[in-house]
Design a protein around this motif. Structure first.
Motif, PDB file in Angstrom:
ATOM      1  N   GLU A 234       0.830  -1.204   0.000  1.00 19.94           N
ATOM      2  CA  GLU A 234       0.000   0.000   0.000  1.00 19.94           C
ATOM      3  C   GLU A 234       0.865   1.256   0.000  1.00 19.94           C
ATOM      4  OE1 GLU A 234      -3.143   2.275   2.961  1.00 19.94           O
ATOM      5  OE2 GLU A 234      -2.784   0.131   3.203  1.00 19.94           O
ATOM      6  N   LYS A 235       1.895   1.276   0.791  1.00 19.65           N
ATOM      7  CA  LYS A 235       2.779   2.449   0.870  1.00 19.65           C
ATOM      8  C   LYS A 235       3.610   2.604  -0.399  1.00 19.65           C
ATOM      9  CE  LYS A 235       1.322   3.825   4.768  1.00 19.65           C
ATOM     10  NZ  LYS A 235       0.509   5.085   4.799  1.00 19.65           N
ATOM     11  N   ILE A 236       3.967   1.465  -0.995  1.00 20.91           N
ATOM     12  CA  ILE A 236       4.724   1.538  -2.248  1.00 20.91           C
ATOM     13  C   ILE A 236       3.869   2.148  -3.349  1.00 20.91           C
ATOM     14  CG2 ILE A 236       5.785   0.134  -4.066  1.00 20.91           C
ATOM     15  CD1 ILE A 236       6.818  -1.714  -1.854  1.00 20.91           C
ATOM     16  N   ASP A 237       2.566   1.821  -3.353  1.00 22.48           N
ATOM     17  CA  ASP A 237       1.669   2.412  -4.347  1.00 22.48           C
ATOM     18  C   ASP A 237       1.588   3.916  -4.201  1.00 22.48           C
ATOM     19  OD1 ASP A 237       1.117   0.048  -5.585  1.00 22.48           O
ATOM     20  OD2 ASP A 237      -0.678  -0.388  -4.377  1.00 22.48           O
ATOM     21  N   GLU A 238       1.807   4.398  -3.010  1.00 24.76           N
ATOM     22  CA  GLU A 238       1.751   5.842  -2.790  1.00 24.76           C
ATOM     23  C   GLU A 238       2.904   6.566  -3.500  1.00 24.76           C
ATOM     24  OE1 GLU A 238       1.574   6.773   1.330  1.00 24.76           O
ATOM     25  OE2 GLU A 238      -0.355   5.758   1.647  1.00 24.76           O
ATOM     26  N   ILE A 239       3.953   5.812  -3.818  1.00 22.80           N
ATOM     27  CA  ILE A 239       5.083   6.416  -4.534  1.00 22.80           C
ATOM     28  C   ILE A 239       4.627   6.918  -5.901  1.00 22.80           C
ATOM     29  CG2 ILE A 239       7.349   5.981  -5.552  1.00 22.80           C
ATOM     30  CD1 ILE A 239       7.869   3.978  -3.347  1.00 22.80           C
ATOM     31  N   LYS A 240       3.744   6.116  -6.596  1.00 25.44           N
ATOM     32  CA  LYS A 240       3.259   6.528  -7.909  1.00 25.44           C
ATOM     33  C   LYS A 240       2.494   7.841  -7.817  1.00 25.44           C
ATOM     34  CE  LYS A 240       2.900   1.890  -9.909  1.00 25.44           C
ATOM     35  NZ  LYS A 240       1.997   0.912 -10.577  1.00 25.44           N
TER      36      LYS A 240
END
Length: 292
Positions: A234-240
């Motif tokens: 979920e947090k990695i998706d926030e990078i996009k």
């Protein structure tokens, strides 16, 4: 460690070398060797390239000023007999007296001989006594002339030597003062570096980190510590989303986007690392598998 601390540890050795130097030039050589040792030991303990460069420049200035250091100590003066004979001139008076003495003898003896052969009257006897006096005077004059001639015709010369000894303690005090000045300048450089690092704290590539960047990094770290795969994804998706706000697009691999990727064989086609594009320009090439 400061240079003055290194110098104090080497004080006895340096004083011994300075005391053994019998001229200011040799004392300068001893100090130049000490400068090399100080700089080498200081650089071994210094992590700042800026400090090392500054120390090299300042110690070079100290090296150039070494001949100006007051090193004068005890002065020794003595005479040295060269053992060489210097020829002396014959006194002019001796020559004059020699000629006068010979003339007096001739003047006195010749008439005496003549008078002795002839009959002498009272006036002749007076003349005889006069001539005897002339002979006697001639003998005295010749004696004096011989004494002058008998003086040594040579004399020995002496050379005056002056030796200026160096004062080891005085030289060390002056050299120590110079090293203290170098340490003071290096301390100012260290203080400026500390202040510069303090001002750069929190910077990313020379600029202050923004609040969204800090929050993103914080969330990613929290995800790495959570041991929760779903939370991490979920947090990695926030990078996009974060990159999108910075007008940077994350591109996945496809036949239409393969020019943005480095390709490698694999069991299945897909994106291994997405490409990054901003305003149509490739920022970072992606990596993809082409499959069988």
């Amino acid at each position: 460690m400061k240079m003055i601390d290194i110098l104090e540890k080497d004080k006895d050795h340096l004083l011994t070398e300075l005391a053994a130097a019998d001229s200011p030039d040799k004392a300068v050589i001893a100090l130049e060797n000490e400068i090399d040792k100080l700089l080498l030991r200081y650089n071994e303990r210094c992590d700042s390239e800026r400090e090392r460069d500054a120390a090299a420049y300042m110690m070079q200035a100290v090296r150039l000023s070494l001949p100006l250091i007051d090193s004068t100590g005890r002065t020794k003066v003595w005479e040295h007999d060269e053992g060489k004979a210097a020829k002396a001139k014959t006194p002019v008076m001796a020559i004059i007296l020699l000629i006068a003495g010979i003339a007096l003898l001739i003047f006195g003896l010749f008439p005496i001989v003549m008078l002795a052969l002839a009959d002498t009257d009272p006036s002749g006897r007076t003349e005889l006594f006069t001539r005897f006096g002339s002979v006697f005077s001639g003998i005295v004059v010749l004696f004096i002339s011989g004494a002058l001639f008998g003086r040594p015709k040579t004399r020995k010369t002496k050379e005056l030597h002056i030796e200026i000894r160096v004062d080891a303690e005085k030289i060390y005090r002056h050299f120590r003062t110079a090293i203290l000045s170098v340490d003071q300048s290096l301390e100012e450089i260290r203080a400026n570096e500390r202040w510069s690092k303090r001002e750069q704290a929190g910077n990313i590539d020379g600029r202050k980190a923004t609040t969204p960047e800090i929050e993103l990094f914080s969330d990613l770290l929290a995800a790495s510590y959570s041991n929760d795969p779903e939370y991490a994804l979920e947090k990695i998706d926030e990078i996009k989303y974060f990159l999108h706000k910075q007008q940077i697009e994350v591109i996945d691999y496809s036949e239409n986007t393969r020019q943005y990727f480095d390709l490698m064989p694999g069991t299945a086609a897909g994106t291994i690392r997405p490409a990054l594009i901003a305003d149509g320009a490739l920022l970072k090439k992606g990596l993809a598998s082409t499959g069988k």
